[in-house]
Design a protein around this motif. Sequence first.
Motif, short mmCIF file in Angstrom:
data_model
loop_
_atom_site.label_atom_id
_atom_site.label_comp_id
_atom_site.label_asym_id
_atom_site.label_seq_id
_atom_site.Cartn_x
_atom_site.Cartn_y
_atom_site.Cartn_z
N GLN A 19 0.83 -1.21 0.00
CA GLN A 19 0.00 0.00 0.00
C GLN A 19 0.86 1.25 0.00
OE1 GLN A 19 -3.66 -0.01 -0.06
NE2 GLN A 19 -2.93 1.94 -0.87
N ILE A 22 2.24 1.79 -3.46
CA ILE A 22 1.19 2.30 -4.36
C ILE A 22 0.98 3.79 -4.14
CG2 ILE A 22 -1.28 2.19 -4.91
CD1 ILE A 22 -1.19 -0.80 -4.19
N ASN A 23 0.92 4.19 -2.90
CA ASN A 23 0.65 5.60 -2.56
C ASN A 23 1.77 6.53 -3.00
OD1 ASN A 23 -1.72 4.74 -1.37
ND2 ASN A 23 -0.91 4.75 0.71
N LEU A 25 3.86 6.00 -5.61
CA LEU A 25 4.26 5.74 -7.00
C LEU A 25 4.28 7.02 -7.82
CD1 LEU A 25 4.96 3.52 -9.08
CD2 LEU A 25 2.52 3.42 -9.62
N ILE A 30 4.12 -0.61 -11.26
CA ILE A 30 4.19 -1.73 -10.30
C ILE A 30 3.52 -2.94 -10.95
CG2 ILE A 30 3.55 -2.57 -8.02
CD1 ILE A 30 3.26 0.33 -7.13
N ILE A 128 -0.07 -1.40 -11.94
CA ILE A 128 -0.45 -0.13 -11.32
C ILE A 128 0.50 0.96 -11.81
CG2 ILE A 128 -0.74 1.16 -9.17
CD1 ILE A 128 -1.27 -1.43 -7.75
N THR A 129 -0.07 2.05 -12.33
CA THR A 129 0.69 3.23 -12.70
C THR A 129 0.18 4.40 -11.88
OG1 THR A 129 -0.85 3.94 -14.43
CG2 THR A 129 0.82 2.32 -15.06
N ASN A 130 0.78 5.57 -12.09
CA ASN A 130 0.30 6.75 -11.35
C ASN A 130 -1.07 7.22 -11.84
OD1 ASN A 130 1.11 7.68 -13.82
ND2 ASN A 130 2.61 9.16 -13.04
N ASN A 132 -3.68 4.93 -12.10
CA ASN A 132 -4.70 4.10 -11.46
C ASN A 132 -4.27 3.66 -10.06
OD1 ASN A 132 -2.71 2.27 -12.18
ND2 ASN A 132 -4.15 0.62 -12.63
N ASN A 133 -3.49 4.52 -9.38
CA ASN A 133 -2.98 4.13 -8.06
C ASN A 133 -3.90 4.53 -6.91
OD1 ASN A 133 -2.52 6.86 -8.25
ND2 ASN A 133 -0.49 6.79 -7.29
N ASN A 134 -5.14 4.82 -7.24
CA ASN A 134 -6.13 5.10 -6.19
C ASN A 134 -6.88 3.82 -5.82
OD1 ASN A 134 -7.38 4.90 -8.66
ND2 ASN A 134 -9.02 6.37 -8.14
N VAL A 140 -6.07 -5.11 -4.96
CA VAL A 140 -5.11 -5.50 -5.99
C VAL A 140 -4.78 -7.00 -5.88
CG1 VAL A 140 -2.73 -5.24 -6.78
CG2 VAL A 140 -4.07 -3.22 -6.20
#
Length: 424
Positions: A19, A22-23, A25, A30, A128-130, A132-134, A140
């Motif tokens: 997590q 992801i936050n 990124l 990822i 995961i990219t910046n 769709n990182n919400n 995931v």
Amino acid sequence: MKDELTGLDNYDEFVPKLQSLINSLEDKIIVIDYSDIKHFKYFNDTYSYKTGNDLLADYARLLIENNENFIYGSRVVSDNMVTVGLYESRNKEDLHQQICMRNTLIENALRKKYKCNRLRICTGMYFITNENNNIDAETVISNCNLARKIARENAREDSVVIFKDEMSSKINHEIEILSTIDSAIKNNELIAYYQPKINSETGIISGAEALVRWQKPDGTIIYPDQFVPIIERSGQIIQVDYFMYQQVFQFISERIAEGKTIVPISINVSRQHFKKLDIINYVKSLQRVYNIPPKYVEFEITETVCMTDTVKALNFIRTFHEMGFKVSMDDFGSGYSSLYLLSELPIDIIKMDKCFLQTQNLKQKERVIISNVINMTHELDIQTLCEGVETPEQSEFLKSVGCDIQQGFYFSRPVTREQLQEIL
């Protein structure tokens, strides 16, 4: 804290680490992949749990060694492992190929060391990219797991599957089916439909096939292809089959008691029944209750079952013959036909799959194949039924080459019990 067996992160610590990644990124991508080893239970049971643990340790080590972009990973449970990699490239196809190559390298290494060619790694992937990182880490991982489950059902070349949003809808649909099918049986939402079978010579109805429909309380009809494969995998198909058998036996019994015309009705036998063959005792109990002449019931087993469980299929046929019932082979010619089955199994009727009638105007080669199959089965004293008849030309050809029975939309779609009574 680390997993003692594999050295990977404990799952409870892995999730917050993912997590956090992801936050934070920015420009990279990822790649999360969730993998397991197909046939691992077989390996454990065959080679011992100690050897299975050794294999898992090697498996985890190889996951790391064969991925230069590896950041961290975790063993979720048993042989289920999830890993995270950070990549510069955003080309998903290239990343997919990298994971495929990694899996192949690991499989080869494990097969060589443990002498087990059945081992196969199945993987679900999520990117995961910046953009769709919400998304939260648990979602995931769950999405990766869904893709992994699909990979387990796929052929070898599709053992790595990328998650797509529609997969969630598919899984949710399956969950709804599995959680409501029992109540559907209890609440009489399942209905027996009947598709007539026509005698080629006389053009008169000579039988019918019982087919299940699921009618929701709001009137919506769910067709077999939308739920039968799902409940077949779960084993719940057995209860649905039993429900249908009871409906058919009751229908025949009532027609006989009323002195009305009745024709033989065929009912399908799922491959799940061949695990224990409890179906034999259930059918005997129906006979005790309804006491109908066995000549009015025919049991259909698929060609695939005959191929994969030939011994059990033979025992099934012999037992049902002793009880007075006929047994037919359904889907004959659908893809795995083996002609030796016709000499090994005392089948009464073969149902030629609708694939024989793929074109409305039959080609010469199709005509040759169909006519020769019919001639061969007649010489073996087996009746023939051809499914999927949709045109008068197809029907006339089948009649001309001696096909005994025909079934298809040209004659009738599946009808309700009341409609079948009118036809009879």
